[in-house]
Design a protein around this motif. Sequence first.
Motif, mmCIF file in Angstrom:
data_model
loop_
_atom_site.group_PDB
_atom_site.id
_atom_site.type_symbol
_atom_site.label_atom_id
_atom_site.label_comp_id
_atom_site.label_asym_id
_atom_site.label_seq_id
_atom_site.Cartn_x
_atom_site.Cartn_y
_atom_site.Cartn_z
ATOM 1 N N GLY A 29 11.081 7.026 -3.852
ATOM 2 C CA GLY A 29 10.277 8.217 -3.675
ATOM 3 C C GLY A 29 9.056 8.197 -4.453
ATOM 4 O O GLY A 29 8.373 9.668 -4.559
ATOM 5 N N HIS A 30 8.539 7.514 -5.322
ATOM 6 C CA HIS A 30 7.804 7.514 -6.470
ATOM 7 C C HIS A 30 6.303 7.046 -5.558
ATOM 8 O O HIS A 30 6.210 6.121 -4.624
ATOM 9 N N GLU A 31 5.204 7.797 -6.022
ATOM 10 C CA GLU A 31 3.890 7.360 -5.837
ATOM 11 C C GLU A 31 3.518 6.085 -6.476
ATOM 12 O O GLU A 31 3.762 6.267 -7.731
ATOM 13 N N VAL A 32 2.922 5.016 -5.937
ATOM 14 C CA VAL A 32 2.931 3.937 -6.833
ATOM 15 C C VAL A 32 1.301 3.401 -6.356
ATOM 16 O O VAL A 32 0.718 3.559 -5.309
ATOM 17 N N VAL A 33 0.733 3.038 -7.356
ATOM 18 C CA VAL A 33 -0.473 2.253 -7.504
ATOM 19 C C VAL A 33 -0.528 0.954 -8.177
ATOM 20 O O VAL A 33 0.205 0.639 -9.072
ATOM 21 N N ALA A 34 -1.238 -0.105 -7.856
ATOM 22 C CA ALA A 34 -1.091 -1.258 -8.677
ATOM 23 C C ALA A 34 -2.463 -1.993 -8.836
ATOM 24 O O ALA A 34 -3.233 -1.829 -8.007
ATOM 25 N N ILE A 35 -2.241 -2.786 -9.860
ATOM 26 C CA ILE A 35 -3.312 -3.577 -10.405
ATOM 27 C C ILE A 35 -2.913 -5.098 -10.407
ATOM 28 O O ILE A 35 -1.804 -5.238 -11.369
ATOM 29 N N GLY A 36 -3.607 -5.963 -9.821
ATOM 30 C CA GLY A 36 -3.096 -7.442 -10.054
ATOM 31 C C GLY A 36 -4.443 -8.418 -9.836
ATOM 32 O O GLY A 36 -5.574 -7.964 -9.763
ATOM 33 N N LEU A 37 -3.958 -9.673 -9.730
ATOM 34 C CA LEU A 37 -5.167 -10.523 -9.686
ATOM 35 C C LEU A 37 -5.329 -10.976 -8.418
ATOM 36 O O LEU A 37 -6.487 -11.312 -8.259
ATOM 37 N N LYS A 38 -4.794 -10.486 -7.440
ATOM 38 C CA LYS A 38 -5.038 -10.657 -6.061
ATOM 39 C C LYS A 38 -4.953 -9.405 -5.169
ATOM 40 O O LYS A 38 -4.121 -8.623 -5.362
ATOM 41 N N VAL A 39 -5.998 -9.054 -4.418
ATOM 42 C CA VAL A 39 -6.113 -7.897 -3.405
ATOM 43 C C VAL A 39 -5.095 -8.120 -2.212
ATOM 44 O O VAL A 39 -4.991 -9.016 -1.894
ATOM 45 N N GLY A 40 -4.314 -7.240 -2.064
ATOM 46 C CA GLY A 40 -3.236 -7.095 -0.932
ATOM 47 C C GLY A 40 -2.562 -5.918 -0.794
ATOM 48 O O GLY A 40 -2.650 -4.965 -1.549
ATOM 49 N N LEU A 41 -1.636 -6.149 0.152
ATOM 50 C CA LEU A 41 -0.810 -4.748 0.205
ATOM 51 C C LEU A 41 0.902 -5.233 -0.106
ATOM 52 O O LEU A 41 1.306 -6.203 0.402
ATOM 53 N N VAL A 42 1.567 -4.513 -0.748
ATOM 54 C CA VAL A 42 2.883 -4.552 -0.870
ATOM 55 C C VAL A 42 3.780 -3.343 -0.436
ATOM 56 O O VAL A 42 3.395 -2.339 -1.158
ATOM 57 N N ASP A 43 4.358 -3.383 0.565
ATOM 58 C CA ASP A 43 4.998 -2.084 0.998
ATOM 59 C C ASP A 43 4.263 -0.954 1.185
ATOM 60 O O ASP A 43 4.530 0.170 0.888
ATOM 61 N N GLY A 44 2.990 -1.187 1.793
ATOM 62 C CA GLY A 44 1.878 -0.150 1.953
ATOM 63 C C GLY A 44 1.245 0.313 0.861
ATOM 64 O O GLY A 44 0.190 1.245 0.916
ATOM 65 N N VAL A 45 1.321 -0.425 -0.277
ATOM 66 C CA VAL A 45 0.509 -0.250 -1.608
ATOM 67 C C VAL A 45 -0.512 -1.056 -1.721
ATOM 68 O O VAL A 45 -0.350 -2.478 -1.846
ATOM 69 N N GLN A 46 -1.672 -0.601 -2.082
ATOM 70 C CA GLN A 46 -2.729 -1.461 -1.944
ATOM 71 C C GLN A 46 -2.839 -2.232 -3.845
ATOM 72 O O GLN A 46 -2.657 -1.212 -4.660
ATOM 73 N N ILE A 47 -2.809 -3.474 -3.691
ATOM 74 C CA ILE A 47 -3.137 -3.799 -4.957
ATOM 75 C C ILE A 47 -4.532 -4.079 -5.229
ATOM 76 O O ILE A 47 -5.317 -4.810 -4.449
ATOM 77 N N ASP A 48 -4.994 -3.456 -6.408
ATOM 78 C CA ASP A 48 -6.374 -3.467 -6.577
ATOM 79 C C ASP A 48 -6.592 -4.641 -7.732
ATOM 80 O O ASP A 48 -5.640 -4.892 -8.333
ATOM 81 N N THR A 49 -7.963 -5.093 -7.848
ATOM 82 C CA THR A 49 -8.356 -6.320 -8.940
ATOM 83 C C THR A 49 -9.085 -5.428 -9.954
ATOM 84 O O THR A 49 -9.163 -6.016 -11.018
ATOM 85 N N ASP A 50 -9.691 -4.397 -9.460
ATOM 86 C CA ASP A 50 -10.463 -3.627 -10.333
ATOM 87 C C ASP A 50 -9.736 -2.488 -11.234
ATOM 88 O O ASP A 50 -8.713 -1.971 -10.755
ATOM 89 N N LEU A 51 -10.252 -2.202 -12.437
ATOM 90 C CA LEU A 51 -9.403 -1.183 -13.074
ATOM 91 C C LEU A 51 -10.050 0.427 -12.591
ATOM 92 O O LEU A 51 -11.056 0.671 -12.736
ATOM 93 N N MET A 52 -9.160 0.785 -11.680
ATOM 94 C CA MET A 52 -9.462 1.870 -11.158
ATOM 95 C C MET A 52 -9.271 3.354 -11.860
ATOM 96 O O MET A 52 -8.418 3.240 -12.663
ATOM 97 N N PRO A 53 -9.839 4.348 -11.716
ATOM 98 C CA PRO A 53 -9.870 5.632 -12.509
ATOM 99 C C PRO A 53 -8.803 6.233 -11.940
ATOM 100 O O PRO A 53 -9.076 7.545 -11.380
ATOM 101 N N TYR A 54 -7.415 6.013 -11.726
ATOM 102 C CA TYR A 54 -6.467 6.756 -11.188
ATOM 103 C C TYR A 54 -6.269 8.057 -12.127
ATOM 104 O O TYR A 54 -6.337 8.164 -13.360
ATOM 105 N N LYS A 55 -5.704 9.124 -11.342
ATOM 106 C CA LYS A 55 -5.568 10.294 -11.834
ATOM 107 C C LYS A 55 -4.153 10.705 -12.005
ATOM 108 O O LYS A 55 -3.317 10.190 -10.934
ATOM 109 N N ASN A 56 -3.682 11.387 -12.905
ATOM 110 C CA ASN A 56 -1.974 11.851 -12.688
ATOM 111 C C ASN A 56 -1.345 10.725 -12.941
ATOM 112 O O ASN A 56 -0.124 10.908 -12.241
ATOM 113 N N ILE A 57 -1.432 9.940 -13.657
ATOM 114 C CA ILE A 57 -0.533 8.722 -13.814
ATOM 115 C C ILE A 57 0.639 9.357 -15.051
ATOM 116 O O ILE A 57 0.236 9.659 -15.802
ATOM 117 N N ASP A 58 1.902 9.298 -14.176
ATOM 118 C CA ASP A 58 3.091 9.583 -15.067
ATOM 119 C C ASP A 58 3.581 8.075 -16.067
ATOM 120 O O ASP A 58 3.643 8.247 -17.124
#
Length: 120
Positions: A29-58
């Motif tokens: 039940g956790h909200e997930v964001v992800a950064i990796g070497l390749k763009v793609g989807l894992v269980d509906g989570v977008q893997i970004d390759t850029d350093l995104m300005p995510y907010k409210n990271i616990d």
Amino acid sequence: MSKKTLVLGASLNPSRYSNMAINRLKQSGHEVVAIGLKVGLVDGVQIDTDLMPYKNIDTVTLYLNPTNQKPYYDYIISLEPKRVIFNPGTENSEFYNILKMNKIDFEVACTLVLLSTRQF
């Protein structure tokens, strides 16, 4: 309670622990964001390759060896997470000290174990 978590070092390969962590975090039940070497989807989570300005990271959970963590030090600090988890193989005393100076908690643990024992 849901904890927005950044998986840093995310992989599209289902046999990688970072990939398993994304799946288990979502199942828990956790909200997930992800950064990796390749763009793609894992269980509906977008893997970004850029350093995104995510907010409210616990939590930032690391799947990068200490050498590969260095370019991300400032980025992780800028996200102001409540904690950083150093999974097996990611232990890094240099980064521990930087986190301490920035008043960010950290733990050397396995995200998958923390989730399975309900300690996440």
